[in-house]
Enzyme design. Structure first.
Site, PDB file in Angstrom:
ATOM      1  N   LYS A 170      63.182 -29.154  76.388  1.00 61.13           N
ATOM      2  CA  LYS A 170      63.269 -30.545  76.732  1.00 61.13           C
ATOM      3  C   LYS A 170      64.141 -30.761  77.742  1.00 61.13           C
ATOM      4  O   LYS A 170      65.136 -30.133  77.838  1.00 61.13           O
ATOM      5  CB  LYS A 170      63.397 -31.478  75.484  1.00 61.13           C
ATOM      6  CG  LYS A 170      62.841 -31.094  74.034  1.00 61.13           C
ATOM      7  CD  LYS A 170      61.092 -31.161  74.162  1.00 61.13           C
ATOM      8  CE  LYS A 170      60.477 -31.270  73.095  1.00 61.13           C
ATOM      9  NZ  LYS A 170      58.850 -31.595  73.114  1.00 61.13           N
ATOM     10  N   HIS A 223      49.334 -23.119  70.428  1.00 61.51           N
ATOM     11  CA  HIS A 223      49.662 -24.556  70.286  1.00 61.51           C
ATOM     12  C   HIS A 223      48.123 -25.460  70.274  1.00 61.51           C
ATOM     13  O   HIS A 223      47.179 -24.954  70.673  1.00 61.51           O
ATOM     14  CB  HIS A 223      50.442 -25.298  71.688  1.00 61.51           C
ATOM     15  CG  HIS A 223      50.955 -26.655  71.182  1.00 61.51           C
ATOM     16  ND1 HIS A 223      50.193 -27.763  71.310  1.00 61.51           N
ATOM     17  CD2 HIS A 223      52.125 -27.038  70.919  1.00 61.51           C
ATOM     18  CE1 HIS A 223      51.089 -28.595  71.002  1.00 61.51           C
ATOM     19  NE2 HIS A 223      52.240 -28.146  70.759  1.00 61.51           N
TER      20      HIS A 223
END
Length: 475
Positions: free
Chosen positions: A175, A294
């Site tokens: 992140k 994902h």
């Protein structure tokens, strides 16, 4: 649907429209071992009988169309048609029913999830006679399973490649997910891996944007992996997202990852598509790459209780198409996941044979025969206080992935990784000693934090963080 009269035509067949249930509702049908079985949650329009609605689903997802056609006489409908063979009410829902449909295996191309879904869910969900429709589960017969390669490697081969046993694997999504330069991104990867994580991860929407082109990211991440490996003596990896706008570009990225010598790549299998995913999975097996999956976009398909497709179906499809990891909710974090239902599809991902268990949302017994298993990934809003519950719920064969729960540590990325590794090792040791993680989890974490200042700092930061919302994914 209102019955309409049939008219006799000069071509020798009865033209016109007739009720679907006359042909496609067959309550006396005994299912075959080779049939693909589907459980649909059906919400008919007012005035449409459940039998007609279930038969319409069977017809429109197999051989039927809205009117009788003369070419029906050129084939054997009885051999190829889908059959609605059982209907049952949904408890607590007056207008919803579970319709069970059996499809002959010859309707489907071998080894093609794309064709399977095009047939079963490709057209019928827009049918006007239905207010809503949801595919709850599929039974994939052994004969069809054997036409798929499945995951590139599977759980045991992955553990052997990594030389890591007896505990869940630890990961971290880098992140902020967008905006970092490739060099700063690689720095974060190194710090997390050096601190004790097994994997770091590209976020699902990190592909090749102007601020960080894919080749630069791959190079800096590979450097970070090899540096962390040399300093820790452990095998490390970063999920390099190969998802791209074309299959050719996706494969170019996967080939480059292999040339760099990294152990794992990544794909967004729903947005990328099943054809692309299966292509990549075959390449990964042939070239020794692990494949992380994902599920970006899954909630568009599976979030609504009465329409769409349950994630357990998408999970089964992924095991067939191919992937070594897939995100599967957390039960305890910020993202959707009710415990019994989540563990139901986690078992469908990992185990070879799963018994029917309606309490966990499993409508059919599923035998995967020799298809390798998939590691479920718990990710989304989790931190060190969740570690005992995650270890107890998911067990050893899982990946526990802390993004903000690593990078949000007040002392930085590496201490965040240390905190998570210490918490995990403490939970695994306590479990192996026979302690009850569900009851003693907080005490175990507190005791471990006494000799780990990194864990103590993490415990202080996230002691009040909770995500308490009612789960949507219920029976």
């Amino acid at each position: 649907m209102s019955p309409q009269t049939e008219t006799k035509a000069s071509v020798g067949f009865k033209a016109g429209v007739k009720d679907y249930k006359l042909t496609y509702y067959t309550p006396d049908y005994e299912t075959k071992d080779t049939d693909i079985l589907a459980a649909f949650r059906v919400t008919p329009q007012p005035g449409v009988p459940p039998e007609e609605a279930g038969a319409a689903v069977a017809a429109e997802s197999s051989t039927g169309t809205w009117t009788t056609v003369w070419t029906d006489g050129l084939t054997s409908l009885d051999r190829y048609k889908g059959r609605c063979y059982h209907i049952e009410p949904v408890a607590g829902e007056e207008t919803q029913f579970i319709a069970y449909v059996a499809y002959p295996l010859d309707l489907f191309e071998e080894g093609s999830v794309t064709n399977m879904f095009t047939s079963i869910v490709g057209n019928v969900f827009g049918f006007k006679a239905l207010r809503a429709l949801r595919l709850e589960d599929l039974r994939i017969p052994v004969a069809y399973c054997k036409t798929f390669q499945g995951p590139p490697h599977g759980i045991q081969v992955e553990r052997d490649k990594l030389n890591k046993y007896g505990r869940p694997l630890l990961g971290c999504t880098i992140k902020p997910k967008l905006g970092l330069s490739a060099k700063n991104y690689g720095r974060a990867v190194y710090e997390c891996l050096r601190g004790g994580l097994d994997f770091t991860k590209d976020d699902e929407n990190v592909n090749s944007q102007p601020f960080m082109r894919w080749r630069d990211r791959f190079l800096f991440c590979a450097e970070a992996i090899f540096k962390a490996q040399s300093e820790t003596g452990e095998i490390k990896g970063h999920y390099l997202n190969a998802t791209a706008g074309t299959c050719e570009e996706m494969m170019k990225r996967a080939v480059f990852a292999r040339e760099l010598g990294v152990p794992i790549v990544m794909h967004d299998y729903l947005t990328g598509g099943f054809t692309a995913n299966t292509t990549l999975a075959h390449y990964c097996r042939d070239n020794g790459l692990l494949l992380h999956i994902h599920r970006a976009m899954h909630a568009v398909i599976d979030r609504q209780k009465n329409h769409g497709m349950h994630f357990r179906v998408l999970a089964k499809a992924l095991r067939m198409s191919g992937g070594d990891h897939i995100h599967a909710g957390t039960v305890v974090g910020k993202l959707e996941g009710e415990r019994d239902i989540t563990l139901g599809f986690v078992d469908l991902l990992r185990d070879d044979y799963i018994e029917k268990d309606r309490a966990r949302g499993i409508y059919f017994t599923q035998d995967w025969v020799s298809l390798p298993g998939v590691l479920p990934v718990a990710s989304g809003g989790i931190h060190v206080w969740h570690m005992p519950a995650l270890t107890e719920i998911f067990g050893d064969d899982s990946v526990l992935q802390f993004g903000g729960g690593t990078l949000g540590h007040p002392w930085g990325n590496a201490p965040g990784a240390v905190a998570n590794r210490v918490a995990l090792e403490a939970c695994v040791q306590a479990r192996n000693e026979g302690r009850d993680l569900a009851r003693e989890g907080n005490e175990i974490i507190r005791n471990a934090s006494k000799w780990s200042p990194e864990l103590a700092a993490a415990c202080e930061v996230w002691k009040e963080i909770k995500f308490e919302f009612q789960a949507m994914d219920t029976l």
